[in-house]
Design a protein around this motif. Structure first.
Motif, PDB file in Angstrom:
ATOM      1  N   ALA A 145     -27.639   7.380  -3.559  1.00 46.94           N
ATOM      2  CA  ALA A 145     -27.927   8.167  -4.764  1.00 46.94           C
ATOM      3  C   ALA A 145     -26.641   8.734  -5.350  1.00 46.94           C
ATOM      4  O   ALA A 145     -26.012   9.623  -4.768  1.00 46.94           O
ATOM      5  CB  ALA A 145     -28.894   9.298  -4.415  1.00 46.94           C
ATOM      6  N   ALA A 188     -22.167   1.715 -13.647  1.00 49.56           N
ATOM      7  CA  ALA A 188     -22.451   3.073 -14.130  1.00 49.56           C
ATOM      8  C   ALA A 188     -23.285   3.057 -15.403  1.00 49.56           C
ATOM      9  O   ALA A 188     -24.205   3.848 -15.568  1.00 49.56           O
ATOM     10  CB  ALA A 188     -21.153   3.825 -14.351  1.00 49.56           C
ATOM     11  N   ALA A 211     -25.732  14.125  -8.898  1.00 44.75           N
ATOM     12  CA  ALA A 211     -26.460  13.243  -7.976  1.00 44.75           C
ATOM     13  C   ALA A 211     -27.625  13.964  -7.295  1.00 44.75           C
ATOM     14  O   ALA A 211     -28.640  13.339  -6.965  1.00 44.75           O
ATOM     15  CB  ALA A 211     -25.498  12.695  -6.925  1.00 44.75           C
ATOM     16  N   ASP A 217     -19.796   7.809 -12.832  1.00 40.59           N
ATOM     17  CA  ASP A 217     -18.772   8.463 -13.659  1.00 40.59           C
ATOM     18  C   ASP A 217     -19.356   8.694 -15.043  1.00 40.59           C
ATOM     19  O   ASP A 217     -20.161   7.891 -15.530  1.00 40.59           O
ATOM     20  CB  ASP A 217     -17.514   7.592 -13.746  1.00 40.59           C
ATOM     21  CG  ASP A 217     -16.726   7.661 -12.438  1.00 40.59           C
ATOM     22  OD1 ASP A 217     -16.725   8.737 -11.802  1.00 40.59           O
ATOM     23  OD2 ASP A 217     -16.142   6.637 -12.060  1.00 40.59           O
ATOM     24  N   THR A 266     -17.894   8.037   2.572  1.00 42.54           N
ATOM     25  CA  THR A 266     -16.736   8.648   1.903  1.00 42.54           C
ATOM     26  C   THR A 266     -16.096   7.712   0.879  1.00 42.54           C
ATOM     27  O   THR A 266     -16.200   6.496   0.976  1.00 42.54           O
ATOM     28  CB  THR A 266     -15.615   9.037   2.897  1.00 42.54           C
ATOM     29  OG1 THR A 266     -14.919   7.856   3.313  1.00 42.54           O
ATOM     30  CG2 THR A 266     -16.141   9.792   4.089  1.00 42.54           C
ATOM     31  N   TYR A 311     -15.005  -1.601   2.168  1.00 42.63           N
ATOM     32  CA  TYR A 311     -15.119  -2.049   0.778  1.00 42.63           C
ATOM     33  C   TYR A 311     -14.544  -3.458   0.705  1.00 42.63           C
ATOM     34  O   TYR A 311     -13.347  -3.646   0.476  1.00 42.63           O
ATOM     35  CB  TYR A 311     -14.383  -1.069  -0.145  1.00 42.63           C
ATOM     36  CG  TYR A 311     -14.987   0.322  -0.073  1.00 42.63           C
ATOM     37  CD1 TYR A 311     -16.338   0.507  -0.349  1.00 42.63           C
ATOM     38  CD2 TYR A 311     -14.245   1.436   0.290  1.00 42.63           C
ATOM     39  CE1 TYR A 311     -16.922   1.755  -0.261  1.00 42.63           C
ATOM     40  CE2 TYR A 311     -14.824   2.698   0.374  1.00 42.63           C
ATOM     41  CZ  TYR A 311     -16.160   2.841   0.096  1.00 42.63           C
ATOM     42  OH  TYR A 311     -16.748   4.076   0.180  1.00 42.63           O
TER      43      TYR A 311
HETATM   44  P1  FAD Z   1     -22.031  14.385  -7.593  1.00 44.71           P
HETATM   45  O1  FAD Z   1     -22.486  14.562  -6.194  1.00 44.71           O
HETATM   46  O2  FAD Z   1     -22.946  14.833  -8.676  1.00 44.71           O
HETATM   47  O3  FAD Z   1     -20.630  15.136  -7.728  1.00 44.71           O
HETATM   48  C1  FAD Z   1     -19.814  14.971  -8.899  1.00 44.71           C
HETATM   49  C2  FAD Z   1     -19.022  16.247  -9.168  1.00 44.71           C
HETATM   50  O4  FAD Z   1     -19.910  17.297  -9.558  1.00 44.71           O
HETATM   51  C3  FAD Z   1     -18.257  16.794  -7.958  1.00 44.71           C
HETATM   52  O5  FAD Z   1     -17.076  17.381  -8.443  1.00 44.71           O
HETATM   53  C4  FAD Z   1     -19.193  17.854  -7.381  1.00 44.71           C
HETATM   54  O6  FAD Z   1     -18.514  18.852  -6.661  1.00 44.71           O
HETATM   55  C5  FAD Z   1     -19.812  18.419  -8.667  1.00 44.71           C
HETATM   56  N1  FAD Z   1     -21.178  18.913  -8.484  1.00 44.71           N
HETATM   57  C6  FAD Z   1     -22.145  18.369  -7.713  1.00 44.71           C
HETATM   58  N2  FAD Z   1     -23.293  19.053  -7.841  1.00 44.71           N
HETATM   59  C7  FAD Z   1     -23.037  20.057  -8.721  1.00 44.71           C
HETATM   60  C8  FAD Z   1     -23.828  21.090  -9.273  1.00 44.71           C
HETATM   61  N3  FAD Z   1     -25.120  21.250  -8.923  1.00 44.71           N
HETATM   62  N4  FAD Z   1     -23.235  21.933 -10.173  1.00 44.71           N
HETATM   63  C9  FAD Z   1     -21.944  21.780 -10.541  1.00 44.71           C
HETATM   64  N5  FAD Z   1     -21.145  20.812 -10.030  1.00 44.71           N
HETATM   65  C10 FAD Z   1     -21.690  19.963  -9.139  1.00 44.71           C
HETATM   66  N6  FAD Z   1     -20.088   4.660  -9.077  1.00 44.71           N
HETATM   67  C11 FAD Z   1     -20.856   3.729  -9.724  1.00 44.71           C
HETATM   68  O7  FAD Z   1     -20.916   3.726 -10.934  1.00 44.71           O
HETATM   69  N7  FAD Z   1     -21.588   2.810  -9.010  1.00 44.71           N
HETATM   70  C12 FAD Z   1     -21.578   2.769  -7.648  1.00 44.71           C
HETATM   71  O8  FAD Z   1     -22.242   1.920  -7.050  1.00 44.71           O
HETATM   72  C13 FAD Z   1     -20.773   3.719  -6.948  1.00 44.71           C
HETATM   73  N8  FAD Z   1     -20.729   3.751  -5.604  1.00 44.71           N
HETATM   74  C14 FAD Z   1     -19.993   4.724  -4.962  1.00 44.71           C
HETATM   75  C15 FAD Z   1     -20.002   4.783  -3.552  1.00 44.71           C
HETATM   76  C16 FAD Z   1     -19.248   5.734  -2.872  1.00 44.71           C
HETATM   77  C17 FAD Z   1     -19.262   5.774  -1.369  1.00 44.71           C
HETATM   78  C18 FAD Z   1     -18.463   6.660  -3.605  1.00 44.71           C
HETATM   79  C19 FAD Z   1     -17.617   7.677  -2.879  1.00 44.71           C
HETATM   80  C20 FAD Z   1     -18.460   6.629  -5.000  1.00 44.71           C
HETATM   81  C21 FAD Z   1     -19.225   5.662  -5.690  1.00 44.71           C
HETATM   82  N9  FAD Z   1     -19.259   5.618  -7.076  1.00 44.71           N
HETATM   83  C22 FAD Z   1     -20.030   4.668  -7.721  1.00 44.71           C
HETATM   84  C23 FAD Z   1     -18.459   6.560  -7.875  1.00 44.71           C
HETATM   85  C24 FAD Z   1     -19.243   7.842  -8.220  1.00 44.71           C
HETATM   86  O9  FAD Z   1     -20.341   7.530  -9.053  1.00 44.71           O
HETATM   87  C25 FAD Z   1     -18.278   8.807  -8.920  1.00 44.71           C
HETATM   88  O10 FAD Z   1     -17.312   9.252  -8.020  1.00 44.71           O
HETATM   89  C26 FAD Z   1     -18.912   9.976  -9.675  1.00 44.71           C
HETATM   90  O11 FAD Z   1     -17.911  10.593 -10.465  1.00 44.71           O
HETATM   91  C27 FAD Z   1     -19.513  11.057  -8.795  1.00 44.71           C
HETATM   92  O12 FAD Z   1     -20.656  10.645  -8.180  1.00 44.71           O
HETATM   93  P2  FAD Z   1     -21.364  11.567  -7.051  1.00 44.71           P
HETATM   94  O13 FAD Z   1     -22.632  10.906  -6.726  1.00 44.71           O
HETATM   95  O14 FAD Z   1     -20.413  11.878  -5.980  1.00 44.71           O
HETATM   96  O15 FAD Z   1     -21.654  12.891  -7.930  1.00 44.71           O
END
Ligand code: FAD
Length: 291
Positions: A105, A51, A127, A109, A178, A271
């Motif tokens: 993409a 991250a 994202a 965190d 997921t 995983y």
């Molecule tokens: P987002 O899609 O941005 O969502 C995050 C939160 O924001 C959600 O609550 C969503 O509802 C909310 N949200 C989304 N868009 C908006 C908007 N426009 N306005 C307001 N709220 C919004 N972490 C790492 O550091 N490295 C990794 O390689 C990694 N791989 C992962 C692979 C998978 C399959 C999963 C499920 C998670 C992974 N993670 C990884 C963890 C991930 O980075 C965290 O869960 C992070 O907190 C959210 O990432 P996201 O891309 O889902 O974010």
């Protein structure tokens, strides 16, 4: 090969996730473990991204090595929230130069030290902004996004989480993977709801084989996943016997995967935590099913 093309084939597949080394000193051991997993010929492999960007270089080094040496299609993860636009653009250029066609993409965190900051100064907040950036840089790139059958921990309710997920998919995600879950019914309910919301891209369930008792607390903390009683009993009974716990954890994950296949899921992402023996055992357990 683009993962979206793999997912539309009428074939059951298993793919594996690995993570990059944190430091140069364990690069060789991680490289070896990922190569052993590649030798099992999974449908594709993904490499996570630190991250804070700490292991960003190694993500690509590991992904490129597996692609070039073993021909396994690779998915490179990329996070954005703790990076500048300039850094992200450089990473995207590096991914393209390495010949990697698939990017997961992610927002990442939010690091503890950024929580109180003025967010208007950040280059990325979600994202979806990274998905748009990737699409703009190369409309042909195959893009994956994360989704959460048990709701993302920051979301106040599932309806809102799915609304934002739909926006992210519409911005250009070709598929979703997921968060881990240990009760398949949670996945089936989630799939029903997202399909109803108009999300039609393939969704790959992420399965985490829990092979030692210490992993349980970490996994729950990380994912917030619900632990069914059936799984808790298994940890209670075998948690103190490492080999028994490993066997039981692999059997539990295999059972989840078989149930997913039996209910129409075609592609499962495991995983594998850089454990070739676990990856191999799962494939052995599924050998006739995957044929
Ligand atoms: P987002 O899609 O941005 O969502 C995050 C939160 O924001 C959600 O609550 C969503 O509802 C909310 N949200 C989304 N868009 C908006 C908007 N426009 N306005 C307001 N709220 C919004 N972490 C790492 O550091 N490295 C990794 O390689 C990694 N791989 C992962 C692979 C998978 C399959 C999963 C499920 C998670 C992974 N993670 C990884 C963890 C991930 O980075 C965290 O869960 C992070 O907190 C959210 O990432 P996201 O891309 O889902 O974010």
């Amino acid at each position: 090969m683009k993962i979206k093309d793999l997912l539309t084939k009428d074939k059951l597949t298993v793919s594996f996730e690995v993570f990059p080394p944190k430091t140069e000193s364990n690069f060789d051991s991680v490289k070896h473990a990922t190569e052993e997993i590649a030798k099992l010929c999974p449908a594709f492999m993904s490499v996570t991204y630190g991250a804070g960007g700490g292991t960003s270089k190694y993500t690509l080094d590991i992904a490129k090595n597996i692609k070039d040496q073993y021909g396994v299609p690779m998915l490179a993860h990329l996070t954005c929230v703790s990076s500048t636009r300039q850094t992200v653009r450089q990473r995207i250029a590096d991914i393209k130069e390495a010949g990697i066609e698939n990017v997961m993409a992610l927002r990442g965190d939010i690091p503890q030290e950024m929580i109180g900051e003025d967010r208007s100064k950040w280059d990325y907040h979600h994202a979806i902004e990274l998905v748009r950036e990737l699409k703009a840089s190369d409309p042909d790139m195959c893009i994956g996004g994360a989704c959460y059958p048990e709701i993302h921990p920051e979301s106040s309710n599932q309806k809102e989480d799915i609304k934002y997920l739909k926006e992210k998919v519409d911005a250009g995600c070709d598929f979703l993977t997921t968060q881990m879950f240990f009760d398949n019914n949670l996945l089936y309910n989630f799939l029903y709801k997202i399909r109803e919301a108009g999300i039609t891209v393939p969704v790959m369930p992420g399965i985490m084989p829990i092979t030692n008792a210490n992993q349980v607390d970490r996994a729950i903390k990380l994912s917030g996943s619900f632990m069914p009683q059936r799984f808790k009993s298994l940890v209670d009974k075998f948690g103190y016997k490492p080999e028994a716990m490993k066997q039981a954890g692999i059997a539990y994950a295999t059972d989840q995967i078989i149930d997913l296949f039996a209910n129409g899921i075609k592609n499962v992402h495991v995983y594998s935590m850089n454990k070739p023996d676990v990856a191999q055992k799962i494939l052995e357990n599924l050998s006739a099913i995957l044929n």
